[in-house]
Design an enzyme around this catalytic site. Structure first.
Site, short mmCIF file in Angstrom:
data_model
loop_
_atom_site.label_atom_id
_atom_site.label_comp_id
_atom_site.label_asym_id
_atom_site.label_seq_id
_atom_site.Cartn_x
_atom_site.Cartn_y
_atom_site.Cartn_z
N PHE A 9 0.84 -1.19 0.00
CA PHE A 9 0.00 0.00 0.00
C PHE A 9 0.88 1.24 0.00
O PHE A 9 1.70 1.43 0.89
CB PHE A 9 -0.94 0.05 1.22
CG PHE A 9 -1.83 1.27 1.18
CD1 PHE A 9 -2.95 1.30 0.36
CD2 PHE A 9 -1.52 2.40 1.92
CE1 PHE A 9 -3.75 2.44 0.29
CE2 PHE A 9 -2.32 3.55 1.87
CZ PHE A 9 -3.44 3.56 1.05
N ASP A 14 9.36 2.97 1.57
CA ASP A 14 8.18 3.68 2.06
C ASP A 14 8.12 3.46 3.57
O ASP A 14 7.66 2.42 4.05
CB ASP A 14 6.93 3.14 1.35
CG ASP A 14 5.65 3.81 1.84
OD1 ASP A 14 5.67 4.44 2.91
OD2 ASP A 14 4.62 3.68 1.15
N LYS A 51 2.73 10.35 8.14
CA LYS A 51 2.08 9.93 9.39
C LYS A 51 2.67 10.52 10.68
O LYS A 51 2.30 11.61 11.08
CB LYS A 51 2.02 8.41 9.44
CG LYS A 51 1.14 7.85 8.31
CD LYS A 51 0.52 6.51 8.64
CE LYS A 51 -0.66 6.23 7.74
NZ LYS A 51 -0.36 5.44 6.56
C1 PLP Z 1 -0.67 5.67 5.11
C2 PLP Z 1 0.31 5.19 4.13
C3 PLP Z 1 0.47 5.81 2.88
C4 PLP Z 1 -0.43 6.93 2.41
O1 PLP Z 1 -0.34 8.08 3.20
P1 PLP Z 1 -1.46 9.23 3.05
O2 PLP Z 1 -0.97 10.31 3.98
O3 PLP Z 1 -2.76 8.64 3.47
O4 PLP Z 1 -1.48 9.65 1.65
C5 PLP Z 1 1.47 5.35 2.05
N1 PLP Z 1 2.26 4.32 2.40
C6 PLP Z 1 2.15 3.70 3.59
C7 PLP Z 1 3.09 2.60 3.95
C8 PLP Z 1 1.17 4.10 4.49
O5 PLP Z 1 1.03 3.47 5.65
#
Ligand code: PLP
Length: 390
Positions: free
Chosen positions: A128, A216, A245
């Site tokens: 994701f 990521d 986050k």
């Molecule tokens: C939450 C998340 C995203 C997306 O972040 P947003 O601020 O909602 O766009 C991307 N990668 C990972 C691993 C995430 O946990």
């Protein structure tokens, strides 16, 4: 009540008016223990006094000037993050998806500089990376992708943790591959932990083929796993890393960091953002880093995380519906054999505990990094009882 909102979430009939540290209070004044931290966002706890005063002071000084002028707090945050991570340069966004878009643009530029006309980025099954068209293409899962075709097709997908599959992809598409984009631990994908040595092996593979290793760390970063960044458990450094986050503890901010051959790919005009890197968000980011350092929260995430994992394993040892319990630091997943209906509602309503369920049947625990031993006990008991009743 939600009739004027687009139909994207199915929120519980629960709404909070106040938070402090690890606790939240609903409209009726009832107290809850927050074991999801807004999905890995409020890492230093709700309404931390240092963050409250940083926000109020900065709001009274300056909120916005645009990136046409230099922004002192932005430079400070970039400096702090590069020192902590071993990266060299930062670009600031407003969210995780945007930070990943920045990374994907770097991968494109990297390929273009090398004369690769149709660059491919290797991504993982079950990944994701966000909800924009680009990050959606890099993500897996039919539910998030359904109805959004035709998605950009410049990605190849391999199973997470599978090195043999990567070698195979290399033989097939090697000349077009420019980067690997991967979460150190898959979060939305059900807290999937790769086998030990996996990131190190990816690092070696990227070195061998001159690919960019792009991590990521949006969910795993900023102390969540007990190190500043999850890659530090394996003693490697990526070429590109994305954050969001926990960096702003609830104030929207994202960042893409790069080093070496990825550090200088952008030139004036090739990327930008109206809000990205504003003084408010960057000052809060600096304050979050201060708090983590001063309160020893990396150590606390390691200690309480190990304790939580161990006690959950003991508490749930006889539960026939529990398939696996896994995680690192304060990022923990409990995979169930069968989904439990309304589990998050039951935990909140009957046990005053906020948890999250991802991919239908994995309970995800992401408590603030500030939790103490007593709160670990409360989480274990709450999860145990919520599951025992069903
Ligand atoms: C939450 C998340 C995203 C997306 O972040 P947003 O601020 O909602 O766009 C991307 N990668 C990972 C691993 C995430 O946990």
């Amino acid at each position: 009540m939600t009739a004027a909102l687009m139909n994207t979430y199915q929120p519980l009939a629960l709404s909070f008016t106040k938070g402090l540290g690890t606790r939240l209070w609903d409209q009726a004044g009832r107290e809850y223990l927050d074991a999801v931290a807004g999905v890995a966002v409020t890492n230093v706890g709700h309404s931390h006094p240092r963050i409250v005063s940083a926000i109020s002071e900065q709001a009274g000084l300056l909120l916005h000037t645009s990136n046409l002028y230099s922004i002192d707090w932005q430079q400070q945050l970039a400096k702090r993050l590069t020192v902590l991570s071993g990266m060299e340069r930062a670009f600031f966004n407003n969210s995780g998806a945007e930070a990943n878009e920045t990374a994907l643009k770097l991968a494109r530029l990297y390929g273009w500089r090398k004369g690769i006309e149709q660059p491919l980025v290797v991504v993982m099954a079950n990944a994701f990376h966000g909800r924009t068209l680009g990050t959606l293409s890099a993500s897996d899962g039919p539910a998030v992708r359904l109805g959004f075709n035709e998605l950009p097709g410049d990605f190849v997908k391999v199973p997470f943790g599978d090195l043999a599959a990567l070698e195979q992809i290399q033989r097939k598409h090697g000349a077009r591959i420019v980067a690997i984009l991967v979460e150190p631990i898959q979060g939305e994908g059900g807290v999937q932990v790769a086998p030990p040595g996996y990131l190190k092996a990816l690092r070696d593979l990227c070195n061998r083929h001159s690919w960019l290793l792009m991590l990521d760390e949006i969910q795993t970063g900023i102390g969540r796993t007990g190190q500043w960044f999850a890659f530090q458990h394996e003693g490697i450094v990526p070429d590109v890393m994305t954050l969001a986050k926990g960096l702003g503890n609830g104030v929207p901010i994202g960042a893409c960091l790069a080093r070496g051959r990825a550090a200088d790919l952008f030139t004036p005009g090739s990327h930008g953002s109206t809000f990205g890197g504003n003084p408010l968000a960057c000052r809060v980011g600096c304050t979050v880093l201060d708090i983590i350092e001063e309160q020893g929260l990396l150590e606390n995430a390691r200690v309480q995380g190990a304790r939580l994992l161990e006690r959950l394993r003991a508490e749930l040892a006889d539960n026939p519906n529990v398939l696996a319990i896994r995680g690192q630091g304060l990022m923990i997943g409990i995979e169930l054999k069968q989904p439990v209906r309304d589990l998050t509602l039951i935990a909140a309503r009957d046990h005053g505990l906020l948890i999250n369920v991802t991919r239908g049947k994995t309970i995800r625990l992401l408590p603030p990094l500030t939790i103490d031993e007593r709160e670990v006990g409360m989480i274990v008991r709450g999860v145990g009882r919520a599951l025992a009743a069903h």
